[in-house]
Design a protein around this motif. Structure first.
Motif, PDB file in Angstrom:
ATOM      1  N   UNK A 224      38.005  44.828  35.456  1.00  0.00           N
ATOM      2  CA  UNK A 224      37.440  46.149  35.167  1.00  0.00           C
ATOM      3  C   UNK A 224      38.348  47.271  35.700  1.00  0.00           C
ATOM      4  N   UNK A 225      39.596  46.899  35.990  1.00  0.00           N
ATOM      5  CA  UNK A 225      40.611  47.849  36.459  1.00  0.00           C
ATOM      6  C   UNK A 225      40.315  48.422  37.833  1.00  0.00           C
ATOM      7  N   UNK A 226      39.728  47.617  38.723  1.00  0.00           N
ATOM      8  CA  UNK A 226      39.563  48.025  40.114  1.00  0.00           C
ATOM      9  C   UNK A 226      40.878  47.744  40.840  1.00  0.00           C
ATOM     10  N   UNK A 227      41.651  48.773  41.206  1.00  0.00           N
ATOM     11  CA  UNK A 227      42.995  48.555  41.761  1.00  0.00           C
ATOM     12  C   UNK A 227      43.008  47.815  43.091  1.00  0.00           C
ATOM     13  N   UNK A 228      41.999  48.044  43.941  1.00  0.00           N
ATOM     14  CA  UNK A 228      41.973  47.337  45.222  1.00  0.00           C
ATOM     15  C   UNK A 228      41.799  45.836  44.998  1.00  0.00           C
ATOM     16  N   UNK A 229      40.987  45.458  44.010  1.00  0.00           N
ATOM     17  CA  UNK A 229      40.802  44.039  43.680  1.00  0.00           C
ATOM     18  C   UNK A 229      42.087  43.468  43.085  1.00  0.00           C
ATOM     19  N   UNK A 230      42.757  44.234  42.250  1.00  0.00           N
ATOM     20  CA  UNK A 230      44.020  43.782  41.663  1.00  0.00           C
ATOM     21  C   UNK A 230      45.067  43.532  42.742  1.00  0.00           C
ATOM     22  N   UNK A 231      45.111  44.433  43.710  1.00  0.00           N
ATOM     23  CA  UNK A 231      46.084  44.276  44.793  1.00  0.00           C
ATOM     24  C   UNK A 231      45.747  43.075  45.670  1.00  0.00           C
ATOM     25  N   UNK A 232      44.469  42.879  45.924  1.00  0.00           N
ATOM     26  CA  UNK A 232      44.037  41.726  46.722  1.00  0.00           C
ATOM     27  C   UNK A 232      44.371  40.424  45.996  1.00  0.00           C
ATOM     28  N   UNK A 233      44.149  40.371  44.689  1.00  0.00           N
ATOM     29  CA  UNK A 233      44.502  39.177  43.905  1.00  0.00           C
ATOM     30  C   UNK A 233      45.997  38.906  43.989  1.00  0.00           C
ATOM     31  N   UNK A 234      46.787  39.967  43.920  1.00  0.00           N
ATOM     32  CA  UNK A 234      48.231  39.813  44.031  1.00  0.00           C
ATOM     33  C   UNK A 234      48.599  39.119  45.338  1.00  0.00           C
ATOM     34  N   UNK A 235      47.971  39.551  46.421  1.00  0.00           N
ATOM     35  CA  UNK A 235      48.254  38.968  47.735  1.00  0.00           C
ATOM     36  C   UNK A 235      47.851  37.496  47.783  1.00  0.00           C
ATOM     37  N   UNK A 236      46.702  37.154  47.207  1.00  0.00           N
ATOM     38  CA  UNK A 236      46.230  35.773  47.229  1.00  0.00           C
ATOM     39  C   UNK A 236      47.141  34.861  46.412  1.00  0.00           C
ATOM     40  N   UNK A 237      47.581  35.346  45.247  1.00  0.00           N
ATOM     41  CA  UNK A 237      48.499  34.537  44.438  1.00  0.00           C
ATOM     42  C   UNK A 237      49.846  34.367  45.128  1.00  0.00           C
ATOM     43  N   UNK A 238      50.292  35.419  45.805  1.00  0.00           N
ATOM     44  CA  UNK A 238      51.577  35.349  46.507  1.00  0.00           C
ATOM     45  C   UNK A 238      51.530  34.319  47.634  1.00  0.00           C
ATOM     46  N   UNK A 239      50.385  34.259  48.336  1.00  0.00           N
ATOM     47  CA  UNK A 239      50.248  33.334  49.454  1.00  0.00           C
ATOM     48  C   UNK A 239      49.853  31.929  49.024  1.00  0.00           C
ATOM     49  N   UNK A 240      49.462  31.776  47.757  1.00  0.00           N
ATOM     50  CA  UNK A 240      49.055  30.455  47.283  1.00  0.00           C
ATOM     51  C   UNK A 240      47.692  30.034  47.779  1.00  0.00           C
ATOM     52  N   UNK A 256      49.723  46.158  38.051  1.00  0.00           N
ATOM     53  CA  UNK A 256      48.523  46.778  37.479  1.00  0.00           C
ATOM     54  C   UNK A 256      47.859  47.694  38.506  1.00  0.00           C
ATOM     55  N   UNK A 257      47.799  47.234  39.772  1.00  0.00           N
ATOM     56  CA  UNK A 257      47.218  48.073  40.824  1.00  0.00           C
ATOM     57  C   UNK A 257      48.037  49.339  41.014  1.00  0.00           C
ATOM     58  N   UNK A 258      49.366  49.208  40.949  1.00  0.00           N
ATOM     59  CA  UNK A 258      50.240  50.377  41.100  1.00  0.00           C
ATOM     60  C   UNK A 258      50.035  51.351  39.942  1.00  0.00           C
ATOM     61  N   UNK A 259      49.906  50.824  38.736  1.00  0.00           N
ATOM     62  CA  UNK A 259      49.684  51.676  37.568  1.00  0.00           C
ATOM     63  C   UNK A 259      48.355  52.414  37.658  1.00  0.00           C
ATOM     64  N   UNK A 260      47.404  51.838  38.372  1.00  0.00           N
ATOM     65  CA  UNK A 260      46.101  52.463  38.552  1.00  0.00           C
ATOM     66  C   UNK A 260      46.062  53.374  39.787  1.00  0.00           C
ATOM     67  N   UNK A 261      47.235  53.618  40.383  1.00  0.00           N
ATOM     68  CA  UNK A 261      47.332  54.601  41.454  1.00  0.00           C
ATOM     69  C   UNK A 261      47.029  54.091  42.842  1.00  0.00           C
ATOM     70  N   UNK A 262      47.015  52.757  43.050  1.00  0.00           N
ATOM     71  CA  UNK A 262      46.713  52.218  44.377  1.00  0.00           C
ATOM     72  C   UNK A 262      47.984  52.294  45.220  1.00  0.00           C
ATOM     73  N   UNK A 263      47.977  53.135  46.243  1.00  0.00           N
ATOM     74  CA  UNK A 263      49.197  53.470  46.988  1.00  0.00           C
ATOM     75  C   UNK A 263      49.898  52.253  47.599  1.00  0.00           C
ATOM     76  N   UNK A 264      49.179  51.330  48.294  1.00  0.00           N
ATOM     77  CA  UNK A 264      49.896  50.165  48.852  1.00  0.00           C
ATOM     78  C   UNK A 264      50.628  49.361  47.784  1.00  0.00           C
TER      79      UNK A 264
END
Length: 279
Positions: A224-240, A256-264
């Motif tokens: 649903x384009x929640x950037x904080x969730x997108x960023x968290x998913x990125x971290x989980x996939x990166x860590x396996x 996707x999180x960056x495109x939605x303006x999530x600063x981290x």
């Protein structure tokens, strides 16, 4: 006026909360309108559900102050607020009140976060210095020192005495009902509930650790384009976590999180591109 500070506290500590807010206002030149505190008159809109107001305030603030008393640790709703602040990567300032210490936080979302003692002159000076540097407080050390001395000379703040055993946080029916409510709202497509549950289950905060369940909730929110969730998913996939490492998915969700303006995520994507890892 924007709420710079979200003040999380237990309803039983209202008198102490008022003292702390008076200290912020008088010694740091922070306007009352910049502090979101549910015990302050006019903070919550009458006749309307209050949880959406709390969610908006905790998402949009610059700092989260948590008044850590025994009543706070015994409140499922308070622990949920602290978990939400932690999940949103907010600046969190836990203020402990005797007899609570950092050791009492081992079973809460605040585990590992540096605490400040509300009765310590040095710790309150650290808080002021941090807020002055980031623009929350005005830089007038003389006014601050006068207000600080007055605050510390007032009546003792030993309000955190447990009704049972200090630091004892037991599961409650209230917490179970709160989780059940979040899950019902998440099933109906509520984005913030999906994200909060995703973070809680993936970290084992207030619920048993279930990384797969956490990822499922995060995917729903990310979809649903929640950037904080997108960023968290990125971290989980990166860590396996909950499966093999997948760098392509990690980069995809971070972008996707960056495109939605999530600063981290924007900062992370910039580092990746600069180092030629992904173009």
């Amino acid at each position: 006026m924007k709420n710079q500070i979200f003040f999380s506290h237990a309803s039983a500590d209202k008198e102490l909360v008022e003292r702390v807010i008076d200290f912020f206002v008088s010694s740091m030149d922070i306007h009352r309108q910049e502090i979101f505190c549910t015990s302050m008159k006019g903070t919550l809109p009458p006749g309307k559900p209050f949880i959406p107001s709390i969610q908006r305030a905790i998402t949009g603030c610059n700092a989260v102050v948590i008044l850590l008393t025994q009543a706070y640790l015994e409140s499922p709703f308070c622990l949920a607020e602290s978990g939400a602040a932690w999940a949103l990567n907010q600046e969190i300032y836990p203020l402990t009140v005797s007899p609570i210490t950092y050791k009492d936080l081992e079973r809460t979302p605040l585990q590992g976060i540096q605490c400040l003692d509300l009765q310590s002159k040095d710790d309150l000076e650290i808080l002021y210095d941090r807020w002055a540097k980031c623009g929350i407080a005005s830089r007038n050390f003389g006014v601050f020192q006068k207000g600080l001395n007055q605050f510390l000379s007032d009546s003792p703040m030993d309000v955190g005495i447990s009704r049972d055993k200090k630091g004892k946080v037991e599961p409650s029916q209230g917490l179970k009902r709160y989780i059940e409510t979040l899950e019902m709202k998440a099933k109906r497509g509520d984005l913030q509930s999906q994200f909060l549950l995703g973070y809680m289950y993936s970290e084992g905060i207030l619920v048993p650790l279930d990384e797969r369940k956490g990822i499922d909730y995060l995917r729903e929110a990310a979809g649903q384009n929640e950037p904080a969730a997108q960023y968290r998913l990125s971290s989980l996939y990166y860590k396996g976590i909950a499966g093999r490492q997948d760098f392509d998915k990690a980069f995809e969700w971070e972008e996707k999180a960056a495109q939605n303006g999530y600063v981290p995520a924007m900062e992370g994507s910039g580092v990746v591109v600069q180092n030629g890892v992904r173009l």
